[in-house]
Design an enzyme around this catalytic site. Sequence first.
Site, PDB file in Angstrom:
ATOM      1  CB  ALA A   1      -0.993  -0.159   1.329  1.00  0.00           C
TER       2      ALA A   1
ATOM      3  CG  ASP B   1       7.160  -6.744  -1.745  1.00  0.00           C
ATOM      4  OD1 ASP B   1       7.171  -7.896  -1.580  1.00  0.00           O
ATOM      5  OD2 ASP B   1       6.316  -5.811  -1.549  1.00  0.00           O
TER       6      ASP B   1
ATOM      7  NE  ARG C   1      -4.045  -3.381   2.513  1.00  0.00           N
ATOM      8  CZ  ARG C   1      -4.273  -4.737   2.358  1.00  0.00           C
ATOM      9  NH1 ARG C   1      -5.558  -4.786   1.746  1.00  0.00           N
ATOM     10  NH2 ARG C   1      -3.622  -5.536   2.433  1.00  0.00           N
TER      11      ARG C   1
ATOM     12  CE  LYS D   1       1.423  -7.415  -2.378  1.00  0.00           C
ATOM     13  NZ  LYS D   1       1.418  -7.005  -0.792  1.00  0.00           N
TER      14      LYS D   1
ATOM     15  CG  ASP E   1       4.597  -6.565   6.069  1.00  0.00           C
ATOM     16  OD1 ASP E   1       5.612  -6.801   6.156  1.00  0.00           O
ATOM     17  OD2 ASP E   1       3.798  -7.093   5.220  1.00  0.00           O
ATOM     18  CG  ASN E   2       8.890  -7.492   9.051  1.00  0.00           C
ATOM     19  OD1 ASN E   2      10.068  -7.579   9.354  1.00  0.00           O
ATOM     20  ND2 ASN E   2       8.461  -7.582   7.480  1.00  0.00           N
TER      21      ASN E   2
ATOM     22  CB  CYS F   1       1.631 -10.429   2.712  1.00  0.00           C
ATOM     23  SG  CYS F   1       2.417  -9.219   3.892  1.00  0.00           S
TER      24      CYS F   1
END
Length: 309
Positions: A83, A109, A120, A133, A181-182, A237
Amino acid sequence: MCAIFGGIAAQEVMKAASGKFMPLKQWLYFDAEECLPDDGKEALPPAETAPRGSRYDSQAAALGWSTQEKLGSLRYLLVGAGAIGCEMLKNWAMMGIGCGEGGHVTVTDPDTIEKSNLNRQFLFRPWDVTKAKSACAAAAIGAMNPAAKVEARLDRVGAETEGIFDDAFWGRLSGVCNALDNVQARLYVDQRCIYYQKSLLESGTLGPKGNVQVVVPKLTESYGSSRDPPEKSIPVCTLKNFPNQIEHTIQWSRDCFEGLFRQGAEDVNAYLSQPDFLPNLERQPGVRKTTLEALAANLVDKPISLEQC
């Protein structure tokens, strides 16, 4: 600034369409004077702002062509194409970052596109599901700005890929942007930026909340200088593609159990007990097909004997 006001306008449209949230009813003031050369203390000479018949004329009218050329020559690494990654790539393409002589953007990615991403991650379309992606995002950006020089990679940025993202690679970069995201991956990229003295734009979202941190070598604290609280939720994911902790396997099994034994039963009960269940379902196109298939499996194609079970 266009992205900020566009986002606010889109949010208000969603409020009006859904009728679920209170619209803004106030004055809103926003400026970005810090982006102007010398903080806007002196006006730029006419030659610096005169139009040249370029798609960047309006931006150069505010920033000057010298700044615009510097933006075009930047070489950036974007870690993550979700996103935030989609939004950053779009902004960079519109601004001309990496689109000039010597400029380049690398986006990496290892994740693939899922149907749930489409609401999103706006660079992806239904026919992109299951594709990489980074590759799809790079292709979409190329359509937005043919001058964009975007290289798509599928490599994770971590200790295992230091042979790919080596000294020569980091040495060529102007800066790095995280769209991860982490926390573990963020800390690793932060350590690399400290080692190679590269600026870092760190950002993250959680539901309606968001944060951003600008890290400048020898000027600001690094991302790792302060610790984020433990993550309360696990990104989907990570669960599906990159589980790396025992908590991930436990959460995966819980999600699987709910999908097999809970959600279907709840949908059946709602269908049988709520007269307006189907009209309400029509207003949810994202889940309509899967819900109807689950209803058919539980009510029409259900097993009627022990042998069929």
